[in-house]
Design a protein around this motif. Structure first.
Motif, PDB file in Angstrom:
ATOM      1  N   TYR A  63       0.838  -1.205   0.000  1.00 37.03           N
ATOM      2  CA  TYR A  63       0.000   0.000   0.000  1.00 37.03           C
ATOM      3  C   TYR A  63       0.877   1.262   0.000  1.00 37.03           C
ATOM      4  O   TYR A  63       0.725   2.130   0.861  1.00 37.03           O
ATOM      5  N   PRO A  64       1.793   1.402  -0.944  1.00 34.90           N
ATOM      6  CA  PRO A  64       2.672   2.579  -0.927  1.00 34.90           C
ATOM      7  C   PRO A  64       1.911   3.894  -1.061  1.00 34.90           C
ATOM      8  O   PRO A  64       2.301   4.914  -0.486  1.00 34.90           O
ATOM      9  N   ASP A  65       0.810   3.876  -1.796  1.00 31.70           N
ATOM     10  CA  ASP A  65       0.020   5.089  -1.977  1.00 31.70           C
ATOM     11  C   ASP A  65      -0.594   5.558  -0.663  1.00 31.70           C
ATOM     12  O   ASP A  65      -0.683   6.773  -0.395  1.00 31.70           O
ATOM     13  N   LEU A  66      -1.014   4.610   0.197  1.00 32.55           N
ATOM     14  CA  LEU A  66      -1.596   4.997   1.481  1.00 32.55           C
ATOM     15  C   LEU A  66      -0.528   5.598   2.394  1.00 32.55           C
ATOM     16  O   LEU A  66      -0.785   6.578   3.102  1.00 32.55           O
ATOM     17  N   VAL A  67       0.661   5.017   2.383  1.00 33.39           N
ATOM     18  CA  VAL A  67       1.754   5.548   3.200  1.00 33.39           C
ATOM     19  C   VAL A  67       2.119   6.956   2.736  1.00 33.39           C
ATOM     20  O   VAL A  67       2.324   7.868   3.546  1.00 33.39           O
ATOM     21  N   GLN A  68       2.184   7.150   1.441  1.00 40.58           N
ATOM     22  CA  GLN A  68       2.500   8.481   0.917  1.00 40.58           C
ATOM     23  C   GLN A  68       1.391   9.481   1.236  1.00 40.58           C
ATOM     24  O   GLN A  68       1.663  10.663   1.509  1.00 40.58           O
ATOM     25  N   GLN A  69       0.161   9.010   1.243  1.00 45.68           N
ATOM     26  CA  GLN A  69      -0.957   9.896   1.591  1.00 45.68           C
ATOM     27  C   GLN A  69      -0.856  10.334   3.049  1.00 45.68           C
ATOM     28  O   GLN A  69      -1.112  11.502   3.375  1.00 45.68           O
ATOM     29  N   ILE A  70      -0.505   9.420   3.929  1.00 40.06           N
ATOM     30  CA  ILE A  70      -0.329   9.755   5.347  1.00 40.06           C
ATOM     31  C   ILE A  70       0.752  10.818   5.510  1.00 40.06           C
ATOM     32  O   ILE A  70       0.569  11.815   6.224  1.00 40.06           O
ATOM     33  N   ALA A  71       1.887  10.616   4.843  1.00 38.97           N
ATOM     34  CA  ALA A  71       2.990  11.580   4.941  1.00 38.97           C
ATOM     35  C   ALA A  71       2.594  12.932   4.354  1.00 38.97           C
ATOM     36  O   ALA A  71       2.941  13.987   4.897  1.00 38.97           O
ATOM     37  N   ALA A  72       1.853  12.913   3.244  1.00 41.26           N
ATOM     38  CA  ALA A  72       1.437  14.166   2.605  1.00 41.26           C
ATOM     39  C   ALA A  72       0.510  14.973   3.494  1.00 41.26           C
ATOM     40  O   ALA A  72       0.449  16.215   3.377  1.00 41.26           O
ATOM     41  N   LYS A  73      -0.207  14.300   4.388  1.00 38.68           N
ATOM     42  CA  LYS A  73      -1.095  14.982   5.330  1.00 38.68           C
ATOM     43  C   LYS A  73      -0.328  15.601   6.496  1.00 38.68           C
ATOM     44  O   LYS A  73      -0.935  16.254   7.360  1.00 38.68           O
ATOM     45  N   GLY A  74       0.973  15.373   6.560  1.00 41.25           N
ATOM     46  CA  GLY A  74       1.780  15.968   7.630  1.00 41.25           C
ATOM     47  C   GLY A  74       1.927  15.104   8.863  1.00 41.25           C
ATOM     48  O   GLY A  74       2.423  15.576   9.889  1.00 41.25           O
ATOM     49  N   HIS A  75       1.512  13.832   8.776  1.00 39.36           N
ATOM     50  CA  HIS A  75       1.666  12.923   9.911  1.00 39.36           C
ATOM     51  C   HIS A  75       3.059  12.295   9.873  1.00 39.36           C
ATOM     52  O   HIS A  75       3.680  12.183   8.816  1.00 39.36           O
ATOM     53  N   GLU A  76       3.514  11.882  11.036  1.00 41.25           N
ATOM     54  CA  GLU A  76       4.853  11.310  11.150  1.00 41.25           C
ATOM     55  C   GLU A  76       4.833   9.824  10.783  1.00 41.25           C
ATOM     56  O   GLU A  76       3.987   9.072  11.252  1.00 41.25           O
ATOM     57  N   LEU A  77       5.810   9.407   9.966  1.00 39.29           N
ATOM     58  CA  LEU A  77       6.013   7.993   9.674  1.00 39.29           C
ATOM     59  C   LEU A  77       7.114   7.460  10.581  1.00 39.29           C
ATOM     60  O   LEU A  77       8.209   8.025  10.642  1.00 39.29           O
ATOM     61  N   ALA A  78       6.820   6.387  11.278  1.00 39.76           N
ATOM     62  CA  ALA A  78       7.813   5.720  12.117  1.00 39.76           C
ATOM     63  C   ALA A  78       7.833   4.244  11.740  1.00 39.76           C
ATOM     64  O   ALA A  78       7.014   3.776  10.939  1.00 39.76           O
ATOM     65  N   CYS A  79       8.760   3.504  12.308  1.00 37.75           N
ATOM     66  CA  CYS A  79       9.046   2.138  11.877  1.00 37.75           C
ATOM     67  C   CYS A  79       8.434   1.114  12.827  1.00 37.75           C
ATOM     68  O   CYS A  79       8.585   1.212  14.041  1.00 37.75           O
ATOM     69  N   HIS A  80       7.760   0.113  12.242  1.00 35.68           N
ATOM     70  CA  HIS A  80       7.190  -0.996  13.014  1.00 35.68           C
ATOM     71  C   HIS A  80       7.872  -2.311  12.634  1.00 35.68           C
ATOM     72  O   HIS A  80       7.347  -3.395  12.908  1.00 35.68           O
ATOM     73  N   GLY A  81       9.053  -2.192  12.005  1.00 35.50           N
ATOM     74  CA  GLY A  81       9.711  -3.377  11.478  1.00 35.50           C
ATOM     75  C   GLY A  81       9.102  -3.780  10.151  1.00 35.50           C
ATOM     76  O   GLY A  81       8.135  -3.186   9.677  1.00 35.50           O
ATOM     77  N   TYR A  82       9.682  -4.805   9.538  1.00 33.14           N
ATOM     78  CA  TYR A  82       9.193  -5.207   8.222  1.00 33.14           C
ATOM     79  C   TYR A  82       8.168  -6.335   8.287  1.00 33.14           C
ATOM     80  O   TYR A  82       7.075  -6.232   7.734  1.00 33.14           O
ATOM     81  N   ALA A  83       8.484  -7.434   8.960  1.00 34.92           N
ATOM     82  CA  ALA A  83       7.684  -8.661   8.831  1.00 34.92           C
ATOM     83  C   ALA A  83       6.783  -8.951  10.017  1.00 34.92           C
ATOM     84  O   ALA A  83       6.150 -10.005  10.062  1.00 34.92           O
ATOM     85  N   HIS A  84       6.695  -8.051  10.989  1.00 36.89           N
ATOM     86  CA  HIS A  84       5.874  -8.248  12.185  1.00 36.89           C
ATOM     87  C   HIS A  84       6.270  -9.530  12.920  1.00 36.89           C
ATOM     88  O   HIS A  84       5.429 -10.326  13.333  1.00 36.89           O
ATOM     89  N   ARG A  85       7.559  -9.679  13.119  1.00 38.37           N
ATOM     90  CA  ARG A  85       8.094 -10.773  13.925  1.00 38.37           C
ATOM     91  C   ARG A  85       8.505 -10.220  15.279  1.00 38.37           C
ATOM     92  O   ARG A  85       9.163  -9.174  15.367  1.00 38.37           O
ATOM     93  N   ARG A  86       8.109 -10.900  16.347  1.00 34.79           N
ATOM     94  CA  ARG A  86       8.492 -10.457  17.683  1.00 34.79           C
ATOM     95  C   ARG A  86      10.007 -10.477  17.822  1.00 34.79           C
ATOM     96  O   ARG A  86      10.683 -11.349  17.264  1.00 34.79           O
ATOM     97  N   VAL A  87      10.520  -9.524  18.573  1.00 34.38           N
ATOM     98  CA  VAL A  87      11.971  -9.381  18.688  1.00 34.38           C
ATOM     99  C   VAL A  87      12.632 -10.650  19.232  1.00 34.38           C
ATOM    100  O   VAL A  87      13.661 -11.077  18.696  1.00 34.38           O
TER     101      VAL A  87
END
Length: 304
Positions: A63-87
């Motif tokens: 969903y790259p378009d949704l991520v770009q839309q979030i950023a374009a709205k001025g919201h902060e993008l932070a990292c949740h990891g890639y594969a949702h594997r517990r540490v």
């Protein structure tokens, strides 16, 4: 007035459930996250608020378009990891590769490298305190993976109620923004998000946040896109599902649907009493207010 740090773990609920079911097409794009994202962004526009989105890398790929839309709205993008594997399920090198893959993807999509990280299922524990060193080495400014919930085994203790600077060694540090916990009569009730926000009465949540704000000027709230979905959550089973798949699908539906439609109105109610902010907006204020008392971790994973 406390400034509530509003965050969303931006992931596709259906994608994760379908992976757990063993469906071969689990990572395909669907329509649910699109309407969930629209509901979140419309709500934030209505409230005039900015939020931090901890984006899962494999979701961002679909969903790259949704991520770009979030950023374009001025919201902060932070990292949740890639594969949702517990540490704890990863080695140090695997964790580094997972986080860096997500960070690079978000930087490619937004033109800005993320400064914050949140572990799947709040899984930076006493056994994986090395994750902080990896995050600092990768240039992250803050983490938001500590939640003093009894459901999290071997969690780092004691978790302070306020943001704190974690000293990792000469020249290395990272800030921790713990998720909000209410402590009536010395009992820890995790009211920062999740099932508590779907189960507890609105008046009680408001009371809990008011009392939590007495000790912490920056309480943290977290939500997921599925919690603001205007439609019921439904798991798509394969043509000939096994008994295990049927059971898992039924459990996920029962686990996540009840009380879900209350969340948006409860966020509105909270916004009438508190200012809502992204971590990025509040970071400078937090450093000024809480930077004088750094913490460190013992070898046993205990905060000192």
């Amino acid at each position: 007035m406390a400034k509530l740090l509003l965050s969303f773990d931006f992931e596709d609920w259906h994608q994760l459930v379908h992976r757990a079911l063993g469906r071969p097409d689990w990572d395909q794009r669907g329509h649910a996250l699109e309407r969930q994202s629209a509901a979140i962004l419309d709500l934030l526009d209505e409230l005039g608020a900015k939020a931090t989105f901890f984006v899962l890398g494999m979701t961002a790929e679909r969903y790259p378009d949704l991520v770009q839309q979030i950023a374009a709205k001025g919201h902060e993008l932070a990292c949740h990891g890639y594969a949702h594997r517990r540490v704890p399920a990863q080695s140090r090198d695997e964790f580094r590769a997972d986080v860096e893959r997500c960070a690079q993807l978000l930087e490619e999509l937004s033109g800005k490298r993320p400064h914050g990280y949140r572990a799947p299922a709040f899984s930076i524990t006493r056994d994986t305190a090395w994750a902080y060193d990896v995050l600092a080495e990768l240039g992250f400014r803050y983490d938001s993976s500590q939640y003093d919930s009894p459901r999290i085994s071997r969690r780092i203790t004691p978790v302070p109620p306020v943001p704190y600077r974690l000293e990792l060694g000469p020249g290395r540090q990272i800030w921790e923004f713990p998720i909000t916990v209410w402590r009536p009569r010395r009992r820890a009730i995790p009211v920062g998000g999740g099932a508590y926000w779907r189960a507890l009465p609105t008046a009680l949540l408001r009371k809990a946040l008011r009392e939590a704000a007495h000790d912490n000027a920056y309480p943290v709230l977290y939500f997921h896109p599925y919690e603001l979905d205007p439609q019921p959550l439904r798991v798509a089973l394969p043509e000939s599902p096994t008994p295990r798949q049927r059971l898992l699908a039924a459990w996920k539906s029962v686990q996540r649907n009840p009380g879900r439609r209350l969340v948006a109105d409860r966020i509105r109610a909270i916004a009438r009493e508190h200012e809502l902010s992204s971590y990025e907006e509040a970071h400078g204020e937090v450093v000024e207010r809480y930077g004088a008392r750094p913490r460190s971790l013992s070898r046993e994973g205990v905060l000192v």
